[in-house]
Design an enzyme around this catalytic site. Sequence first.
Site, PDB file in Angstrom:
ATOM      1  N   TYR A 271       8.945  -3.830   4.011  1.00 29.16           N
ATOM      2  CA  TYR A 271       8.601  -3.991   2.583  1.00 29.16           C
ATOM      3  C   TYR A 271       9.847  -4.039   1.688  1.00 29.16           C
ATOM      4  CZ  TYR A 271       6.448  -2.606  -1.911  1.00 29.16           C
ATOM      5  OH  TYR A 271       6.045  -2.525  -3.226  1.00 29.16           O
TER       6      TYR A 271
ATOM      7  N   LYS B 254      -8.264  14.205  -2.694  1.00 27.11           N
ATOM      8  CA  LYS B 254      -8.471  15.350  -1.792  1.00 27.11           C
ATOM      9  C   LYS B 254      -8.868  16.596  -2.582  1.00 27.11           C
ATOM     10  CE  LYS B 254      -5.186  13.777   1.728  1.00 27.11           C
ATOM     11  NZ  LYS B 254      -3.906  14.034   2.391  1.00 27.11           N
TER      12      LYS B 254
ATOM     13  N   GLU C 193      -3.865   3.765  -0.633  1.00 28.98           N
ATOM     14  CA  GLU C 193      -3.584   4.554  -1.835  1.00 28.98           C
ATOM     15  C   GLU C 193      -2.235   5.271  -1.739  1.00 28.98           C
ATOM     16  OE1 GLU C 193      -5.690   5.127   0.496  1.00 28.98           O
ATOM     17  OE2 GLU C 193      -5.925   7.253   0.937  1.00 28.98           O
TER      18      GLU C 193
ATOM     19  N   SER D 260      10.898  -2.936  -6.187  1.00 26.57           N
ATOM     20  CA  SER D 260      10.522  -1.552  -5.901  1.00 26.57           C
ATOM     21  C   SER D 260      11.739  -0.685  -5.643  1.00 26.57           C
ATOM     22  CB  SER D 260       9.635  -1.566  -4.655  1.00 26.57           C
ATOM     23  OG  SER D 260       9.528  -0.284  -4.115  1.00 26.57           O
TER      24      SER D 260
ATOM     25  N   THR E  56      10.824  14.825  -2.307  1.00 29.45           N
ATOM     26  CA  THR E  56      10.768  14.677  -3.770  1.00 29.45           C
ATOM     27  C   THR E  56      10.569  13.213  -4.194  1.00 29.45           C
ATOM     28  OG1 THR E  56      13.181  14.525  -3.782  1.00 29.45           O
ATOM     29  CG2 THR E  56      12.215  16.687  -4.287  1.00 29.45           C
ATOM     30  N   ARG E  57       9.972  13.053  -5.367  1.00 34.96           N
ATOM     31  CA  ARG E  57       9.755  11.734  -5.980  1.00 34.96           C
ATOM     32  C   ARG E  57       9.695  11.908  -7.497  1.00 34.96           C
ATOM     33  NH1 ARG E  57      10.291  10.847  -1.365  1.00 34.96           N
ATOM     34  NH2 ARG E  57       9.174   9.446   0.020  1.00 34.96           N
TER      35      ARG E  57
ATOM     36  N   LYS F 275      11.573  -7.169  -0.626  1.00 34.28           N
ATOM     37  CA  LYS F 275      11.791  -7.041  -2.072  1.00 34.28           C
ATOM     38  C   LYS F 275      13.233  -7.415  -2.417  1.00 34.28           C
ATOM     39  CE  LYS F 275       7.834  -5.412  -3.757  1.00 34.28           C
ATOM     40  NZ  LYS F 275       6.991  -6.339  -4.512  1.00 34.28           N
TER      41      LYS F 275
ATOM     42  N   GLY G  90       0.845  -1.193   0.000  1.00 35.30           N
ATOM     43  CA  GLY G  90       0.000   0.000   0.000  1.00 35.30           C
ATOM     44  C   GLY G  90       0.868   1.226   0.000  1.00 35.30           C
TER      45      GLY G  90
ATOM     46  N   CYS H  21      11.930   0.939  -3.223  1.00 42.45           N
ATOM     47  CA  CYS H  21      12.098   0.830  -1.762  1.00 42.45           C
ATOM     48  C   CYS H  21      13.287  -0.047  -1.382  1.00 42.45           C
ATOM     49  CB  CYS H  21      10.831   0.280  -1.118  1.00 42.45           C
ATOM     50  SG  CYS H  21       9.491   1.466  -1.137  1.00 42.45           S
TER      51      CYS H  21
END
Length: 328
Positions: free
Chosen positions: A147, A198, A189, A116, A217-218, A151, A76, A118
């Site tokens: 998580y 939103k 989400e 990911s 940042t992403r 991975k 998630g 991550c």
Amino acid sequence: MDKKVLVTGAGGFIGHHLVKYLKDKGYWVRGVDIKLPEYEDTAADEFELLDLRRWANCLQATRGVDEVYNLAANMGGIGFIESHKAEIMHDNVLINVHMLEAARLNGVEKFLYTSSACVYPGYKQNTADVTPLKEEDAYPADAEDGYGWEKLFTERQCRHYYEDYGLKTYTVRFHNIFGHLGTYDGGREKSPAAICRKIALAKEEDEIEVWGDGKQTRSYCFIDDCVEGIFRLMQSDYHEPLNLGQDRMITINELVDIVAEIAGKKITKRYDLTKPQGVRGRNSDNTRLREVLGWEPRTSLEEGLERTYKWIYGELVKTGRIKEPVGS
Ligand code: NAD
């Protein structure tokens, strides 16, 4: 004869889109998940509801297929993965070790694993203005706790299955995939969907809550590019982990501003510093992606967000959470 493929996680966001993509390419597709797709019917030839933490179910799922796209995972957004570490590691280790072994025993030729960003170490992501992450940056490891470690573990297991057994494994590291038909509510989400929801629910001039100070940042990759990238990787001879994402880095504040502009609303931000924000900064280095696939994601963030916003807005109208004026 048509190739037969299995998509696990076919009831989820990326899996559902992937099933459609593979059907369009002419494959026979079996979808497996613990749930049906939420927002529209599956395009799969066959859909089985199976809990893939269970060994016998993995053997059943992988019977008679040439290729496996293994996307099933308990996951998630940041709020969820930071507060369910034991459950996430438990479920995903079971799914992945069983799926790999079942694929091997059933003579599957190719196996895709969706890892990911991550997996990348925290120490490479502690400023907003980060250097884009290259695949080799994953080591020395300091993955996202829970998580991300799972991975990384499964990435290694994929490599060993290729080296020890000759099962052709492929590993993508996704960087924030977003788009229509994805979870937009309920706690699982991701940030683009949460922000679209939103803002869709906000008034013409309103305030929305932003997690953190908004300066984190992403980079964000649209779903159509994601499924195309997956497919291209499966046609390659590349068996090391590969980034799959966009390399345009933006702040959460900028993300909110783009969505507000799409919505035509004047939105102010209220920062909640107590909410989880994940790493401070993250971006994808796409050098290897370009080298290996001769391709990279193309959809602009604005275009992807517009499609996502419109879809989420439509869902909120359908479910009665937005009342449109009569005759509109
Ligand atoms: P999703 O949550 O929409 O889909 C995952 C699906 O797996 C869900 O439908 C869920 O029901 C299913 N699943 C969970 N446990 C299961 C079980 N025990 N048996 C069978 N099915 C089970 O997530 P998604 O965004 O579509 O992600 C797909 C894959 O991509 C996952 O492996 C995820 O970790 C990876 N990923 C996604 C992103 C992203 O930005 N969306 C980023 C990095 C990695």
